[in-house]
Design a protein around this motif. Structure first.
Motif, short mmCIF file in Angstrom:
data_model
loop_
_atom_site.label_atom_id
_atom_site.label_comp_id
_atom_site.label_asym_id
_atom_site.label_seq_id
_atom_site.Cartn_x
_atom_site.Cartn_y
_atom_site.Cartn_z
N UNK A 169 4.56 5.61 4.57
CA UNK A 169 4.76 6.68 5.56
C UNK A 169 5.63 6.20 6.71
N UNK A 170 5.48 4.94 7.10
CA UNK A 170 6.29 4.40 8.19
C UNK A 170 7.77 4.35 7.79
N UNK A 171 8.03 3.92 6.56
CA UNK A 171 9.42 3.86 6.09
C UNK A 171 9.99 5.27 5.94
N UNK A 172 9.16 6.18 5.40
CA UNK A 172 9.62 7.56 5.25
C UNK A 172 9.95 8.17 6.61
N UNK A 173 9.17 7.84 7.63
CA UNK A 173 9.43 8.35 8.98
C UNK A 173 10.77 7.83 9.49
N UNK A 192 11.98 1.68 -3.04
CA UNK A 192 11.36 0.39 -3.37
C UNK A 192 9.93 0.32 -2.84
N UNK A 193 9.72 0.80 -1.61
CA UNK A 193 8.36 0.78 -1.05
C UNK A 193 7.45 1.73 -1.83
N UNK A 194 7.98 2.89 -2.23
CA UNK A 194 7.17 3.82 -3.02
C UNK A 194 6.76 3.18 -4.35
N UNK A 195 7.69 2.42 -4.94
CA UNK A 195 7.37 1.72 -6.20
C UNK A 195 6.29 0.67 -5.97
N UNK A 196 6.34 -0.03 -4.84
CA UNK A 196 5.33 -1.05 -4.54
C UNK A 196 3.97 -0.41 -4.27
N UNK A 197 3.99 0.77 -3.64
CA UNK A 197 2.73 1.48 -3.41
C UNK A 197 2.11 1.87 -4.74
N UNK A 198 2.97 2.34 -5.67
CA UNK A 198 2.46 2.74 -6.98
C UNK A 198 1.87 1.56 -7.74
N UNK A 199 2.40 0.37 -7.51
CA UNK A 199 1.89 -0.83 -8.22
C UNK A 199 0.83 -1.55 -7.42
N UNK A 200 0.46 -1.04 -6.27
CA UNK A 200 -0.58 -1.64 -5.47
C UNK A 200 -0.13 -2.80 -4.63
#
Length: 368
Positions: A167-171, A151-159
C-alpha cells in the motif's frame, strides 16, 4: 514640353507610392493577421492616395479682348479654356508620413498586445517550458515506478513482503501519476495563454515606448507641414481669337505660415508630455507592467532559493542511493525504492525550477 510636364506629374506619385514601408510579413509570404494593423494601413493607404496623386484642373469662361481705353476694356468677350494639373509637394510629404505613422501605430499595437499577453500570463510567465521539463522527468519515471509496484505485489503474493508495504508503494506510485496528470493539465492551461513576439520584457517595453514616441514624432511633423504650401501647376491655356505662340502655362506657388515659428515648442511639449503621461497613467501599460515585474522578481527570488535547496536535497539523496546500491536485503531494497521515488520528485522539481528561472531571467533581464 507638355509631355514632359505631364510625365513629371505622373512620375512623382508613382515614386511616392513605392516609397512607403513594406509589409514586414511579405518577405516570408505570410500575410499580416493583425486586424488593427490592416486597419491603420488601409486608412493610411486611402488617405495618402489622395495626397500623393496630382489633381486635374480646368476652367471655362469668357474674357474681354482688345485694347483698353481710359481703364475700360474695349472688345468682344472671347472664350478661354484652361486645362491642366497641379501637384502639392507638401501633400506628397504628408502622404508618405501617414504611411510611416501607420507602421509605427502597428508596431505600437503589437508591442502593447505583447505587454497585455504578459499581464494575462502573470505568475505563469515562462512556465510552459518548465512544466514540460517536469512532465518529461515524471513520464520517464512511470515505467520504473510500475515495475517497482509489480515487484512488491509479487513479493506480497509469495509472502516475502507485507500488504502495508504494498500500500505504501502504491501510494507513492499514485502520487507520481497524480503529479504527472496535474502537470499535463497545467501545460494545457498555460498553452492557451496568448504568445508574445518578444524575447524579453525590457525589449518589449522598449519597443512599445519607441513606437509610441515615433507616432507622436510623426504627428508633430505633420502639424509642422501644415504651415507650408508648395504647389506646381501646369497645363494648356487657350484664349480663342487671340494668337498664342505656345498656349501653355506653368506656375510654382510657395507659402509659409509664420505661426510655424512658435509651433516647435508646442510639438516638443506634446512629445515630452505624452512620454510622462505613459509613465504616470495608473491604468497604463507602464504601471501594470511595474506591478508584474515586482511579482515576477519575488517569484524568481523564491524559486532561486527553492532550487538551491532542491539541489542540496538531490545531492544528498544521490549519495544515499550510492551507499545502499551494493547492499542486499529486504529492508535495504525497500529503502532503495523509497529513495528512488524521492529522487524522482526532486529531479522533477529541479527540472521545473531550473527551466522556469531561465525563462524568468530571459524575460526580466539581468538578475537584481
Amino acid at each position: 514640353m507638355r509631355a514632359g510636364i505631364l510625365g513629371l506629374f505622373v512620375a512623382i506619385p508613382l515614386v511616392a507610392a513605392g516609397a512607403g514601408p513594406s509589409d514586414p510579413h511579405a518577405s516570408d509570404g505570410v500575410a499580416s493577421s493583425e486586424g488593427y494593423c490592416e486597419f491603420v494601413r488601409g486608412v493610411a493607404k486611402a488617405e495618402s492616395a489622395i495626397l500623393v496623386a496630382p489633381a486635374l484642373i480646368g476652367s471655362v469662361g469668357a474674357i474681354n479682348s482688345g485694347t483698353v481705353t481710359q481703364g475700360i476694356p474695349v472688345g468682344e468677350p472671347v472664350l478661354r479654356i484652361t486645362l491642366g494639373a497641379e501637384y502639392d509637394g507638401v501633400h506628397l510629404y504628408q502622404g508618405m508620413a501617414l504611411r510611416r505613422k501607420a507602421e509605427a501605430e502597428c508596431r505600437r499595437y503589437l508591442a502593447l498586445s505583447d505587454l497585455q499577453a504578459l499581464l494575462r500570463a502573470g505568475a505563469d510567465l515562462g512556465s510552459a517550458a518548465a512544466l514540460r521539463a517536469r512532465e518529461e522527468v515524471l513520464a520517464q519515471a512511470v515505467p520504473q515506478a510500475e515495475a517497482i509496484l509489480a515487484k512488491v505485489a509479487e513479493e506480497v503474493a509469495s509472502g516475502r513482503s507485507t500488504i502495508e508495504e504494498l500500500n505504501a508503494v502504491r501510494s507513492r506510485v499514485d502520487s507520481l501519476l497524480s503529479s504527472l496528470s496535474e502537470t499535463q493539465v497545467d501545460i494545457l492551461r498555460v498553452s492557451r495563454l496568448p504568445k508574445t513576439r518578444g524575447d524579453s520584457l525590457p525589449a518589449i517595453l522598449e519597443a512599445y515606448r519607441e513606437a509610441d514616441d515615433e507616432v507622436e514624432r510623426i504627428s508633430g511633423s505633420l502639424r509642422r507641414a501644415e504651415a507650408w504650401g508648395l504647389t506646381v501647376r501646369a497645363g494648356w491655356d487657350k484664349i480663342f481669337t487671340v494668337e498664342q505662340k505656345i498656349p501653355v502655362f506653368a506656375l510654382l506657388s510657395v507659402s509659409f505660415n509664420l505661426g510655424s515659428i512658435w509651433q516647435g515648442e508646442g510639438n516638443r511639449q506634446a512629445r515630452e508630455g505624452r512620454s510622462r503621461w505613459l509613465g504616470e497613467d495608473v491604468m497604463g501599460a507602464d504601471e501594470r507592467i511595474s506591478e508584474l515585474v515586482a511579482t515576477l522578481q519575488a517569484v524568481r527570488r523564491d524559486e532561486r532559493f527553492r532550487h538551491a535547496q532542491t539541489l542540496t536535497l538531490l545531492a544528498d539523496l544521490d549519495q544515499q542511493a550510492r551507499a545502499v546500491e551494493v547492499m542486499e536485503s529486504s529492508a535495504i531494497r525497500r529503502y532503495r525504492d523509497y529513495l528512488w521515488f524521492e529522487r524522482t520528485n526532486a529531479r522533477a522539481t529541479s527540472a521545473f525550477l531550473s527551466s522556469h528561472l531561465e525563462a524568468l531571467d530571459a524575460f526580466l533581464g539581468p538578475r537584481e
